[in-house]
Write an enzyme that holds these catalytic residues in place. Structure first.
Site, PDB file in Angstrom:
ATOM      1  N   ALA A 125      52.965  24.146  46.636  1.00 23.91           N
ATOM      2  CA  ALA A 125      53.238  25.484  47.177  1.00 23.91           C
ATOM      3  C   ALA A 125      53.251  25.355  48.696  1.00 23.91           C
ATOM      4  O   ALA A 125      52.405  24.666  49.270  1.00 23.91           O
ATOM      5  CB  ALA A 125      52.160  26.461  46.725  1.00 23.91           C
TER       6      ALA A 125
ATOM      7  N   VAL B 277      49.602  21.276  48.885  1.00 25.28           N
ATOM      8  CA  VAL B 277      50.149  22.194  49.883  1.00 25.28           C
ATOM      9  C   VAL B 277      51.295  21.510  50.610  1.00 25.28           C
ATOM     10  O   VAL B 277      51.174  20.352  51.020  1.00 25.28           O
ATOM     11  CB  VAL B 277      49.042  22.698  50.845  1.00 25.28           C
ATOM     12  CG1 VAL B 277      48.473  21.594  51.721  1.00 25.28           C
ATOM     13  CG2 VAL B 277      49.583  23.836  51.715  1.00 25.28           C
ATOM     14  N   LYS B 278      52.421  22.234  50.720  1.00 23.46           N
ATOM     15  CA  LYS B 278      53.585  21.671  51.417  1.00 23.46           C
ATOM     16  C   LYS B 278      53.527  22.063  52.885  1.00 23.46           C
ATOM     17  O   LYS B 278      53.418  23.248  53.229  1.00 23.46           O
ATOM     18  CB  LYS B 278      54.884  22.197  50.800  1.00 23.46           C
ATOM     19  CG  LYS B 278      55.341  21.375  49.616  1.00 23.46           C
ATOM     20  CD  LYS B 278      56.559  21.974  48.990  1.00 23.46           C
ATOM     21  CE  LYS B 278      57.783  21.139  49.196  1.00 23.46           C
ATOM     22  NZ  LYS B 278      58.949  21.667  48.447  1.00 23.46           N
ATOM     23  N   ILE B 279      53.612  21.053  53.733  1.00 20.54           N
ATOM     24  CA  ILE B 279      53.556  21.256  55.187  1.00 20.54           C
ATOM     25  C   ILE B 279      54.801  20.605  55.784  1.00 20.54           C
ATOM     26  O   ILE B 279      55.075  19.433  55.481  1.00 20.54           O
ATOM     27  CB  ILE B 279      52.304  20.565  55.794  1.00 20.54           C
ATOM     28  CG1 ILE B 279      51.015  21.000  55.088  1.00 20.54           C
ATOM     29  CG2 ILE B 279      52.249  20.762  57.299  1.00 20.54           C
ATOM     30  CD1 ILE B 279      50.433  22.302  55.535  1.00 20.54           C
TER      31      ILE B 279
END
Ligand code: G3P
Length: 218
Positions: A58, A84-86
């Site tokens: 996400a 977590v997508k960064i």
């Protein structure tokens, strides 16, 4: 073994693919959330986690490191399966470096378009580096070459970061990503459907059934 993820936020597509027994995870992004028609990132992500029981990515929407870190803290607390997508920016690198020191700091570094970006996110501690193959091809570049070069770089130096081939447009991309040694391929539901089917299989099956009917039918 290369893992196969679906690149969608559409729960029905994910439900169907899980029935086929070959799905390892899911990646989402704000565009995919928009297509799925929901702004409830937490509820949708948890529905997906429930179905796949594997890695589900996400994405944050903050663009400064502090904001990304704050969003990441929430997103990662939802489930042990969530990544977590960064994005790979200077602020993103700061955030990845910080988040990857947490015990639950599972980062999927996204929007990667060069081997140097992949190298930097791996160095910063990301678990996955998502290389956007199709978008490079769309721009007349050779997206898969970035996957190949990144594979060599990660192998040369023993990086633990997994190479994720994203922005997959067709089944030839899947074959090339497998040959290039991608650890993970994330693909749209339509491409997964095309991987299964061949008109030769359909015709072959039809012929077998017709011949069986001739010999065994009443
Ligand atoms: O998950 C992100 C990536 O796969 C995006 O693909 O089709 O928007 O270039 P696309």
């Amino acid at each position: 073994m290369a893992r196969l993820f679906l690149d969608t936020a559409n729960v029905e597509e994910i439900r169907e693919a899980t029935r086929w027994g070959i799905l390892d995870g899911v990646t989402t992004n704000p565009t995919l959330m928009m297509r799925a028609g929901t702004a409830d990132l937490k509820a949708n992500t948890l529905k997906i986690v429930d179905l796949v029981q594997g890695p589900v990515s996400a994405e944050v929407v903050a663009t400064d490191a502090g904001g990304m870190i704050e969003e990441a803290r929430k997103i990662l607390s939802w489930s042990e399966h969530v990544f977590v997508k960064i994005p790979c920016t200077a602020e993103g690198l700061k955030a990845i470096r910080e988040i990857s020191t947490w015990p639950n700091g599972r980062v999927n570094a996204t929007l990667i378009f060069s081997p140097t970006q992949a190298y930097l996110v791996a160095k910063a501690g990301a678990s996955y580096a998502s290389i956007f193959v199709g978008r490079m091809d769309d721009a007349g570049l050779d997206g898969m070459e970035v996957v190949r070069q990144t594979r060599d770089i990660f192998d040369n130096y023993g990086f633990h970061c997994q190479l994720l081939a994203a922005s997959i447009r067709h089944t030839a991309h899947v074959v090339d990503a497998l040959l290039a040694g991608a650890d993970i391929i994330t693909l749209p539901f339509g491409v997964l459907q095309k991987m299964i089917r061949s008109p030769f299989t359909d015709v072959g099956l039809e012929r077998f059934l017709a011949d069986w009917e001739k010999v065994a039918g009443g």
